[in-house]
Design a protein around this motif. Sequence first.
Motif, PDB file in Angstrom:
ATOM      1  N   THR A 284      66.868  49.027 -34.278  1.00 37.57           N
ATOM      2  CA  THR A 284      66.796  48.444 -35.620  1.00 37.57           C
ATOM      3  C   THR A 284      65.396  47.982 -36.003  1.00 37.57           C
ATOM      4  N   GLN A 285      64.454  48.028 -35.051  1.00 37.78           N
ATOM      5  CA  GLN A 285      63.086  47.587 -35.329  1.00 37.78           C
ATOM      6  C   GLN A 285      62.103  48.680 -34.905  1.00 37.78           C
ATOM      7  N   PRO A 286      62.025  49.759 -35.679  1.00 37.77           N
ATOM      8  CA  PRO A 286      61.195  50.900 -35.266  1.00 37.77           C
ATOM      9  C   PRO A 286      59.700  50.630 -35.328  1.00 37.77           C
ATOM     10  N   GLY A 287      59.286  49.629 -36.091  1.00 38.44           N
ATOM     11  CA  GLY A 287      57.860  49.399 -36.269  1.00 38.44           C
ATOM     12  C   GLY A 287      57.212  48.584 -35.173  1.00 38.44           C
ATOM     13  N   ASN A 288      57.983  47.680 -34.544  1.00 35.34           N
ATOM     14  CA  ASN A 288      57.409  46.734 -33.593  1.00 35.34           C
ATOM     15  C   ASN A 288      58.146  46.754 -32.265  1.00 35.34           C
ATOM     16  N   ALA A 289      57.385  46.521 -31.208  1.00 33.69           N
ATOM     17  CA  ALA A 289      57.981  46.300 -29.902  1.00 33.69           C
ATOM     18  C   ALA A 289      58.451  44.856 -29.803  1.00 33.69           C
ATOM     19  N   LEU A 290      59.410  44.614 -28.934  1.00 37.07           N
ATOM     20  CA  LEU A 290      59.837  43.254 -28.627  1.00 37.07           C
ATOM     21  C   LEU A 290      59.381  42.906 -27.216  1.00 37.07           C
ATOM     22  N   LEU A 291      58.884  41.691 -27.055  1.00 35.19           N
ATOM     23  CA  LEU A 291      58.566  41.153 -25.735  1.00 35.19           C
ATOM     24  C   LEU A 291      59.774  40.381 -25.235  1.00 35.19           C
ATOM     25  N   LEU A 292      60.248  40.735 -24.045  1.00 36.14           N
ATOM     26  CA  LEU A 292      61.341  40.017 -23.401  1.00 36.14           C
ATOM     27  C   LEU A 292      60.800  39.352 -22.143  1.00 36.14           C
ATOM     28  N   GLU A 293      61.042  38.055 -22.008  1.00 28.55           N
ATOM     29  CA  GLU A 293      60.644  37.323 -20.813  1.00 28.55           C
ATOM     30  C   GLU A 293      61.760  36.377 -20.421  1.00 28.55           C
ATOM     31  N   SER A 294      62.120  36.385 -19.153  1.00 22.75           N
ATOM     32  CA  SER A 294      63.043  35.381 -18.655  1.00 22.75           C
ATOM     33  C   SER A 294      62.441  34.746 -17.416  1.00 22.75           C
ATOM     34  N   ALA A 295      62.808  33.485 -17.188  1.00 23.84           N
ATOM     35  CA  ALA A 295      62.430  32.762 -15.973  1.00 23.84           C
ATOM     36  C   ALA A 295      63.614  31.889 -15.626  1.00 23.84           C
ATOM     37  N   GLY A 296      64.246  32.158 -14.483  1.00 20.73           N
ATOM     38  CA  GLY A 296      65.472  31.440 -14.180  1.00 20.73           C
ATOM     39  C   GLY A 296      66.476  31.658 -15.297  1.00 20.73           C
ATOM     40  N   GLY A 297      67.034  30.564 -15.829  1.00 19.30           N
ATOM     41  CA  GLY A 297      67.995  30.670 -16.922  1.00 19.30           C
ATOM     42  C   GLY A 297      67.385  30.559 -18.296  1.00 19.30           C
ATOM     43  N   GLY A 305      54.034  43.072 -31.434  1.00 22.65           N
ATOM     44  CA  GLY A 305      53.108  43.849 -32.240  1.00 22.65           C
ATOM     45  C   GLY A 305      53.584  45.270 -32.460  1.00 22.65           C
ATOM     46  N   PRO A 306      52.902  46.007 -33.327  1.00 22.58           N
ATOM     47  CA  PRO A 306      53.349  47.356 -33.684  1.00 22.58           C
ATOM     48  C   PRO A 306      53.083  48.380 -32.590  1.00 22.58           C
ATOM     49  N   TRP A 307      53.941  49.400 -32.575  1.00 26.07           N
ATOM     50  CA  TRP A 307      53.678  50.562 -31.742  1.00 26.07           C
ATOM     51  C   TRP A 307      52.471  51.310 -32.309  1.00 26.07           C
ATOM     52  N   LEU A 308      51.782  52.059 -31.482  1.00 25.68           N
ATOM     53  CA  LEU A 308      50.644  52.840 -31.972  1.00 25.68           C
ATOM     54  C   LEU A 308      51.077  53.817 -33.058  1.00 25.68           C
ATOM     55  N   VAL A 309      52.255  54.420 -32.891  1.00 25.55           N
ATOM     56  CA  VAL A 309      52.727  55.400 -33.854  1.00 25.55           C
ATOM     57  C   VAL A 309      52.973  54.776 -35.223  1.00 25.55           C
ATOM     58  N   SER A 310      53.118  53.444 -35.281  1.00 25.74           N
ATOM     59  CA  SER A 310      53.336  52.748 -36.550  1.00 25.74           C
ATOM     60  C   SER A 310      52.032  52.312 -37.209  1.00 25.74           C
ATOM     61  N   MET A 311      50.908  52.513 -36.521  1.00 23.90           N
ATOM     62  CA  MET A 311      49.616  52.056 -37.033  1.00 23.90           C
ATOM     63  C   MET A 311      48.906  53.147 -37.819  1.00 23.90           C
ATOM     64  N   THR A 312      47.977  52.722 -38.652  1.00 22.67           N
ATOM     65  CA  THR A 312      47.066  53.659 -39.297  1.00 22.67           C
ATOM     66  C   THR A 312      46.007  54.091 -38.278  1.00 22.67           C
ATOM     67  N   PRO A 313      45.316  55.189 -38.527  1.00 22.76           N
ATOM     68  CA  PRO A 313      44.246  55.602 -37.601  1.00 22.76           C
ATOM     69  C   PRO A 313      43.197  54.521 -37.373  1.00 22.76           C
ATOM     70  N   ASP A 314      42.835  53.785 -38.432  1.00 23.22           N
ATOM     71  CA  ASP A 314      41.844  52.719 -38.274  1.00 23.22           C
ATOM     72  C   ASP A 314      42.371  51.617 -37.361  1.00 23.22           C
ATOM     73  N   GLN A 315      43.647  51.269 -37.495  1.00 20.76           N
ATOM     74  CA  GLN A 315      44.237  50.255 -36.628  1.00 20.76           C
ATOM     75  C   GLN A 315      44.281  50.726 -35.182  1.00 20.76           C
ATOM     76  N   GLN A 316      44.595  52.002 -34.986  1.00 23.43           N
ATOM     77  CA  GLN A 316      44.649  52.538 -33.627  1.00 23.43           C
ATOM     78  C   GLN A 316      43.284  52.464 -32.945  1.00 23.43           C
ATOM     79  N   GLU A 317      42.215  52.656 -33.706  1.00 18.07           N
ATOM     80  CA  GLU A 317      40.876  52.624 -33.122  1.00 18.07           C
ATOM     81  C   GLU A 317      40.516  51.237 -32.589  1.00 18.07           C
ATOM     82  N   ARG A 318      41.175  50.197 -33.118  1.00 15.71           N
ATOM     83  CA  ARG A 318      40.875  48.831 -32.676  1.00 15.71           C
ATOM     84  C   ARG A 318      41.713  48.420 -31.460  1.00 15.71           C
ATOM     85  N   VAL A 319      42.607  49.295 -31.038  1.00 19.17           N
ATOM     86  CA  VAL A 319      43.435  49.023 -29.864  1.00 19.17           C
ATOM     87  C   VAL A 319      42.633  49.372 -28.609  1.00 19.17           C
TER      88      VAL A 319
END
Length: 405
Positions: A284-297, A305-319
């Motif tokens: 349901t969220q094709p533009g952005n990745a989700l960060l999942l973190e757990s520690a204990g409970g 942030g966005p996937w590279l495929v969702s960025m413009t070429p200029d944005q990709q160059e800054r990655v």
Amino acid sequence: MDTRTPLIVVSGLCGPTHRAARALLRPGTVVVHHDLDHLGEGVLRRTLTTVDSEQLDVLELAHGCVSCTLREDLLPLLRRLHTRSTVDRIVLHLDPQLEPEALCWAVEHVVVAGVVGQIDGPAARDVRVEAVVTCIDGRTWLDDATGDVDLRPGTDDDRTVAQVVVGQVEFADALVVAPGADDRQQARLQAVLARLAPGAPLAWTDRPDVEALLAQVPATARRGRVDDAHAPLLRGQPPLGEEWGVRLLEFTAARPFHPQRLHEAIDVLLDGVVRARGRAWVATQPGNALLLESAGGGLRVAHAGPWLVSMTPDQQERVPATRRAMAALRWDDNYGDRDSSLVVLVHDADPDEILGALHAALLTDAEFADPASWTTWEDPFGDYHREPCEDFAIEPSAPRKEGQA
């Protein structure tokens, strides 16, 4: 030549943090400590200690929060100490409520303005993180790291003890462990630490020679560098085999998660697991990745942030080039660099159950073949609250949503 003042960060919720910080005192070194016990009342106690003196100041803050403490006092103080001819090293003895990752991110990114004689900018203009030392209590740490106890019950701080102690160890360049556990407990704890902080030299003592320990920190150590969710998840060279029931699991998938099934599957990461961390592709969220973190409970979910495929070429160059190179290795003609990747540190759970639950949360073949339907599904990961003082956020990631299982 780097003329910035070296900064050593000493952290730990429990353990010999005071002794470790004091062990670093020498002519030219100042130890800085902020006591946040009365922060909710708008009062901050700050101590500056040298080999010759100890100065205590009681300060009042307009807003009693950790972000304000950093912005209004700690970060400007680091910049001022850099200008003192009598100071050639700063040791920052963190209050247990402060996490070294958030502090190091703030040093690098939060702009400090109004310091007399200095250009506005982050404290990293004047100080560099030489090492992060984390101190723990070998008798209690593993129980703390696998529990679900709130850090500060009855306050707006929704972190758990596990989230804090795991984060402190994970970000460490060196570890001091106060002994006391029996041989079996110590062996299990060492197996966990070797996988959570690979490469970090470790001293089993409550009276540490921290200078000697710092001399063992490898050149490849993090030294305050904050990685994002797209960085390699297996940092360093952790052992991949099983010891005392402790092992690392790797999960990867080239198709997205179903949001509701992922939400239900997350429970397997909150029992018998020390740490889980990774990025998720949710349908349901094709533009952005989700960060999942757990520690204990404790669980944290945040936009990564966005996937590279969702960025413009200029944005990709800054990655960073490393991220672009890794993405190129798995690039898909239809979905680009979208994927899911998690690393799970297990201490008392069934690895097959964890991997099975995660695989079952992926889209079925029929669902994957019908991308037009993905946007019609309910998404429990779609709403995120915003943190207080967000304009001056000290978190290294985006606004977060946390909850207890």
